[in-house]
Scaffold this motif. Sequence first.
Motif, PDB file in Angstrom:
ATOM      1  N   LEU A  43      27.332  62.026 -62.884  1.00 57.17           N
ATOM      2  CA  LEU A  43      27.044  60.945 -61.933  1.00 57.17           C
ATOM      3  C   LEU A  43      27.622  61.219 -60.545  1.00 57.17           C
ATOM      4  N   LEU A  44      28.305  62.349 -60.401  1.00 51.10           N
ATOM      5  CA  LEU A  44      28.838  62.698 -59.080  1.00 51.10           C
ATOM      6  C   LEU A  44      27.696  62.957 -58.099  1.00 51.10           C
ATOM      7  N   HIS A  45      27.934  62.660 -56.840  1.00 48.07           N
ATOM      8  CA  HIS A  45      26.905  62.899 -55.831  1.00 48.07           C
ATOM      9  C   HIS A  45      26.465  64.366 -55.834  1.00 48.07           C
ATOM     10  N   PHE A  66      25.188  46.405 -52.347  1.00 45.24           N
ATOM     11  CA  PHE A  66      25.905  47.614 -52.741  1.00 45.24           C
ATOM     12  C   PHE A  66      25.929  47.691 -54.255  1.00 45.24           C
ATOM     13  N   LEU A 120      31.178  59.359 -56.755  1.00 39.52           N
ATOM     14  CA  LEU A 120      29.959  59.044 -57.507  1.00 39.52           C
ATOM     15  C   LEU A 120      28.779  58.899 -56.556  1.00 39.52           C
ATOM     16  N   HIS A 121      27.604  59.241 -57.035  1.00 38.94           N
ATOM     17  CA  HIS A 121      26.412  59.110 -56.198  1.00 38.94           C
ATOM     18  C   HIS A 121      26.248  57.679 -55.689  1.00 38.94           C
ATOM     19  N   ALA A 122      26.458  56.716 -56.576  1.00 34.86           N
ATOM     20  CA  ALA A 122      26.233  55.320 -56.191  1.00 34.86           C
ATOM     21  C   ALA A 122      27.223  54.855 -55.129  1.00 34.86           C
ATOM     22  N   GLU A 123      28.372  55.506 -55.037  1.00 35.21           N
ATOM     23  CA  GLU A 123      29.381  55.102 -54.052  1.00 35.21           C
ATOM     24  C   GLU A 123      29.208  55.842 -52.731  1.00 35.21           C
ATOM     25  N   LEU A 124      28.617  57.014 -52.811  1.00 33.72           N
ATOM     26  CA  LEU A 124      28.667  57.906 -51.662  1.00 33.72           C
ATOM     27  C   LEU A 124      27.360  58.014 -50.895  1.00 33.72           C
ATOM     28  N   SER A 125      26.248  57.898 -51.595  1.00 35.91           N
ATOM     29  CA  SER A 125      24.975  58.106 -50.916  1.00 35.91           C
ATOM     30  C   SER A 125      24.716  56.981 -49.924  1.00 35.91           C
ATOM     31  N   ASN A 160      20.063  55.069 -55.910  1.00 36.09           N
ATOM     32  CA  ASN A 160      21.029  54.173 -56.536  1.00 36.09           C
ATOM     33  C   ASN A 160      20.379  53.067 -57.350  1.00 36.09           C
ATOM     34  N   VAL A 208      20.635  55.686 -60.366  1.00 41.55           N
ATOM     35  CA  VAL A 208      21.880  56.015 -61.057  1.00 41.55           C
ATOM     36  C   VAL A 208      22.771  54.809 -61.322  1.00 41.55           C
ATOM     37  N   ARG A 259      28.388  51.457 -46.112  1.00 40.62           N
ATOM     38  CA  ARG A 259      27.802  50.994 -47.372  1.00 40.62           C
ATOM     39  C   ARG A 259      28.140  49.535 -47.666  1.00 40.62           C
TER      40      ARG A 259
END
Lengths: 341, 341, 341, 341
Positions: C190-192, B340, A191-196, C238, C179, B280
Motif C-alpha cells: 500500500l506504499l505510494h 481525505f 501510504l499511497h492514500a496519505e501521500l498522493s 485513493n 486503495v 491534502r
Amino acid sequence: MYNIAILGASGYTGAELVRLIATHPRMRITALSADRKAGQTMGAVFPHLRHLDLPALVKIDDIDFGGVDLVFCALPHATSQSVIAALPKSVKIVDLSADFRLRDPEAYAKWYGGPHAALDLQAEAVYGLTEFYREQIRDARLVAGTGCNAATGQYALRPLIAAGVIDLDEIIIDLKTGVSGAGRSLKENLLHAELSEGAHAYAVGGMHRHLGEFDQEFSALAGREIKVQFTPHLLPANRGILATVYVKGEATEIYDALADAYEDEPFVVMLPEGEHPSTRHVRGSNFVHIGVVRDRIPGRAVVIAALDNLTKGSSGQALQNANLMLDIEETTGLMMTPVFP
Amino acid sequence: MYNIAILGASGYTGAELVRLIATHPRMRITALSADRKAGQTMGAVFPHLRHLDLPALVKIDDIDFGGVDLVFCALPHATSQSVIAALPKSVKIVDLSADFRLRDPEAYAKWYGGPHAALDLQAEAVYGLTEFYREQIRDARLVAGTGCNAATGQYALRPLIAAGVIDLDEIIIDLKTGVSGAGRSLKENLLHAELSEGAHAYAVGGMHRHLGEFDQEFSALAGREIKVQFTPHLLPANRGILATVYVKGEATEIYDALADAYEDEPFVVMLPEGEHPSTRHVRGSNFVHIGVVRDRIPGRAVVIAALDNLTKGSSGQALQNANLMLDIEETTGLMMTPVFP
Amino acid sequence: MYNIAILGASGYTGAELVRLIATHPRMRITALSADRKAGQTMGAVFPHLRHLDLPALVKIDDIDFGGVDLVFCALPHATSQSVIAALPKSVKIVDLSADFRLRDPEAYAKWYGGPHAALDLQAEAVYGLTEFYREQIRDARLVAGTGCNAATGQYALRPLIAAGVIDLDEIIIDLKTGVSGAGRSLKENLLHAELSEGAHAYAVGGMHRHLGEFDQEFSALAGREIKVQFTPHLLPANRGILATVYVKGEATEIYDALADAYEDEPFVVMLPEGEHPSTRHVRGSNFVHIGVVRDRIPGRAVVIAALDNLTKGSSGQALQNANLMLDIEETTGLMMTPVFP
Amino acid sequence: MYNIAILGASGYTGAELVRLIATHPRMRITALSADRKAGQTMGAVFPHLRHLDLPALVKIDDIDFGGVDLVFCALPHATSQSVIAALPKSVKIVDLSADFRLRDPEAYAKWYGGPHAALDLQAEAVYGLTEFYREQIRDARLVAGTGCNAATGQYALRPLIAAGVIDLDEIIIDLKTGVSGAGRSLKENLLHAELSEGAHAYAVGGMHRHLGEFDQEFSALAGREIKVQFTPHLLPANRGILATVYVKGEATEIYDALADAYEDEPFVVMLPEGEHPSTRHVRGSNFVHIGVVRDRIPGRAVVIAALDNLTKGSSGQALQNANLMLDIEETTGLMMTPVFP
C-alpha cells in the motif's frame, strides 16, 4: 569481471544497484544480503528483477567475502558502521548509508543522535560526491555515498561558493523530493492514500540531517562557517528531487561559474541560460540537470537542479564511484537515457 | 431564493461553483453559459453533475438577466471586462478572472499585456480577499476574485506586513500548486503523461502575473513599495496550493500576528506553533491552514499556508463574497469538511 | 438531535463518517473511540478534521453508552462481533465490518477463517444494501454494512437477476478499486512507491471474501445457487470502484431492468443507454453511476457501475441506513455533489 | 554501424526509440523527422534526451534516404501508408502505425474508416509480433508493428488457441492501459486533471480497433472465425498494460501451453503457477510477465499478462524486429532491467 556483494539488497537502493549492475560489462553480483528476507529469491522480493539470474538473499554472516572485490553497503544508518568495521580490509566498500558522511564526530553525534562506533573508519572514508572528490575516490578503500538531497543542493551551489559569486549568508534551498528517498519502510505517511494528490513540507526549520552535509561541505569550501536554510517537501511521485535554490548574486556570473565547473562532466547537463529543469527528464538516469534564472529583483537569481534520488542521488552515484575505485571507465553502465514519460 | 447565473460554466471554476451552490439553501442556478458548448447539458460536459437539475448551457447573449440577482463570471482573462461592462447595472457580479484585480491601469497593462477596456468598472471593483475586504465587499456591486496563488501568499503574509514583524525586503514565496489552477485547457504540459510523477517550476524569476497582486496589496499595506520573490511549481496533483514563505523575523511574533489576525475567522485555521499544513487536508473545502516554524538560523522563520485552489482559492472565495453581497450569512454553503483521503 | 458514537474512528471509514456527520442537521458526535490512539484529538490523527469541535479519542470501555442513540462500528473484522455483543440493547448499531454480512455461519467460517462469536446477533442483523433492504433496515437494531466491492457488483447485477434477463451461470465481475478500501494499514503493497503508476489484480481465482456476499445475495435472489467469477484489481487512486460486469443477455432488456429498478432511487443514476461511468465522477459522493453497453457479439452486454468506496461503498451507505433507523429523511446529509477534478 | 532514420520523432514512441537506440552498439541515428516541429532540436522537444548528440528535427522531404539502412516510421495512422510508399525500395522499414497490420483490405476499411492507399505494400508487410513471426521478420523489408493492446492479449492467448486448450467462443479480455498509449495528443480526457485518481472504460462493446488484429490473428491460428470480447480501461498511470483474460479450460493445461511456448523466449517471463503480474514490474523494459490462476469455478482460469506499452508494446518490439532484419543479435539494446519503483 569484478565480484560484487550488495548488503541490504531488499531496499530500494539495493534493488537499484541490481538494476544498474545487471547490464554492467565488468561486474557480476556474487552475493546479496537481506537479514529479514534471507532465504528468499530477489525475484520474490522485487518481481521486476525476476528475469535475472541472481544469488539468493542470505544473512551477512553467511557471505564469504574472500572472492569479493567490492561491497555496496545499502544498510540502514547506524547499522552500517559495525558491519563495515567487520569486513576484511582487502575489500573495497561503497557505503550508501549516512554513517561515514560527516568527518567531525561531534557533527555526527549531533545529527544522528549518538556517538559513532567506528571513528577510525570515518577518518578514512572519502565523501562520495564524484565530481568534486574524484581523485580521492579513485584511491579510496571506503567511500561514503552522499545524502540524495545533499547531493542535489551541492550540485547547484558548490561552484558558486567556490567562485565567490554569491552571498554566503543568504542561501535558501527549497527542495521537493519523491517518496522513494524514504525507503521501503512501513510508515503511515508513506501510504499511497496519505501521500498522493498533494504536498507538504517536513523537517522544517533546519531539522533535516542532510544539513550536516551542507554545513560540512560548504564551510570547508568557503573556509568559514556557512549555514543554509533548507526546507524539504514530499512530492506525490516516486523518483526525483528538484532543488530550487535562492541566491544573491549576478545571474550571468552564476551561470558561468556552473558552466565552467561542469564543462567536462559527463553526467551534469547545464540547460541554456534562463531555462530550468524538471525531475521527469532525469528519471531512471544518472544525469543532473541544472538551470539558472535571473530574478526581477536585481542581484538575485534562482538556481534549480534536478536528479533522480535513487540513481544519481544514491545507487548511480555509488556505481560511478565503484567504477573509479576499480579502475573501470567512470561512465560504464551508467549512460542509460532517462525514462519519459 | 436568489437567482444566480454562472458565465463560463464549462471550466473547472464554473463546475466548482455549481458543486457548491447545488446545496446552498438560498441560491438557485437559473442560467449557465458556455459559448463553445452552448446547447449541451451540464451533465454531458461534467458528468459528476449529472444528478442535478440544471439549466442547459447557452450563449451569454441568450441569457435574460432580468430576474438574475447575481452573476458569477468565470470567463477567461480579458473576455470578462467586455462581458461585465454589458451587464445590467442592477445585477451584482463576482468576477473570477484577473480583469479587475489590479487597480492601477499601468500595472494591468504591464502584467496582462495590453490596455484595460473597462477602466470605470476597474475603479469600482473591490478586491475579493474576503477576510481583508469584508466590509467593502458587503457593499460592492462588482467584486474581483483574487488569483489563487495570490490568495495563498497573502494569507501567510498580510498580518505580518501589517504588524511590522518581518523584514519587508526579504520575502520569498516558494509555491507548489496542483494542476487544476491551469484550467481545462488543452496544453501539452497539462497532459497526464507530461505532468504526473514529477515536479518543475514555472514563471521563474518574477514572471508570474499574480506578482501584480502581491505588489499592489503588500505595497498598499506597508505604505511603501514591496517586491517579493515568487517561484511557483507545478505538482502532480489536481487540487491544492502550498506556499512555503521564507521571512526574517521572530517566529513567536510572527505566530502571534497571524493568530491575532485570524482569531475569529471561520475559514482560517492556525496550526499549533511548530506544526505546518498539507494540501491534502484542505482538499475540496474552503479552509486555509497556516503554520509557522522557527528556523535554526536566528531571526528567520518559515510560514506555510495551504488551501484548495478551486475552493478557497477561487469558487469558494467567490461564494463567500456573494453571500456577503446578498446579505446571507457568510459561511452558508461553505462549511463542508475536506475530503481525505 | 441524536447522539452518535463512532467506534474505530482512526481509520478511513471512521474519518469519512465524521466528515459526513459534521454537517448533518440532526446528529451530533458524542463519542469517538480508537484504542491505540486513545487520548489523542481527532485533529491530530486526521488533520483535515481540525476545524471541527469533536470529542477526543477514547478507549471503547471509557464510553458511556447511556445517552447514545446510535453507534457506528468501524472496527476491524472479527473485533466487531465481541464489541457489539457487549453494547446495551437500547443502542442502534450500524456495523461497517464484515462480521454480520453473512447469514450462514458456515459461509462465515469459510470466508473469514473461523467460527462466529455472536451467532444470535448475526441472525438479527439486516444486510445493509439500502435500496434492496430498505424496509427491514428501518426496523432493524443492527445493520451490517456491505462490502464495498460487493455493493458495486450488486448494484450492477441484482435487478438483472431479479428480472431473469441474464444467464446466471455466465457472470464475470472484473473490478478496479482505489486503495483506501484497504484501510490505513501499514502494508508494503500500500506504499505510494509500490502502488502508484501501475495496476495489478489480487485475490484472483475466487479468493476474495466479498464473494461470500455475492454468493449469498445472488443465490437468495435467484432461488438457486449462483457463483460469479470475480477479479478485483488495485488502482493507483485513493477512492473509487469501477465494476465491469460481463453478462449474457439482451442489452435493451438489461438496461430496462436496471432503469426500472432504480427509477425512484435518489442515489442511483442510470446513464443514457450506451454510455458508461468513471469513478472520478462520483468521488466524495453517495451516488452510484451505472451504464450498459451492447457488445458486438450478439446476446452479450457489459454493465459498468461506479461508486466511491468510502462513501456509497461504506460510510455514506452507513449514514443512509442510520437515517432510516432513526426515522430521519433518508438523504439527509448525503446530497453533496461529487468533487471533480 | 547501421544508419537509422526515425520518422515522427516528436511523439512518445519516437522518443522511446531514441532512448533505446542511444545506447545500441550497432545503430546510429542519422535522421529524425517531425513535420510540425521541424527545425527544433530533439532536446527542446524532449528534454530527457538533452544529453544526446542527435540530428535536428527535419521534414521528411528533407531527409536523404541514400545512406539510411532502416527507417522506423512512428507516424499517425493513415499518414504512414503514403510516406512508406514513397521511400526507396533499398530501405528496410519498421512501421509503428496501424497501417499495415491488417492483411484483409476490407477489415482495414472497416476498422480504420476508409480504403487503404498502398495495398501492394500491405500484402508485403509482415505482422510484427516477434515471437510468432520471427522467421518472416528476418527476411522482411516492411514489418508492421502490432497494436500495444493487441500484443498484450496475444501473448496471453496465442499458445492457448494453438494448443486447443480453451473454449474459443468464450474469451474475454478486460484490459487496463496507461495513458501514454494514447500518444502526445491534446485531448481533454488526457489532461492530468481529467485522468488522475480514477478509472473508466473506453471503446466498450467491441469498438476498439485492435479487435481487428485479434480477429485476424486468432482466426488464422484456429482455422476458423474467432471473436473475442474486449474492454479496454484507461489507468491513471503513464506506462503499462495489464490484460486480465478470462478463459474456459483447465488451468494446468493452460499453464503448460504457455510455459512450453515461451520456454526459450528471452523477453517472455512465465510466473510460477498461481502468481500473476503487475505493470510496475515491467516498466521501461522489453519484458512480458504472464501468470495463470485457476478459478474457483471448475474449468475456468484467468490469464494475466503485463507489458510496457511504449517498450514491448511498440518501440521495444520495433527495435527487436529491426535487430532481426539487420541480422543483429535479437536482444541487442533491449536487456535493460525494468525501472521500479
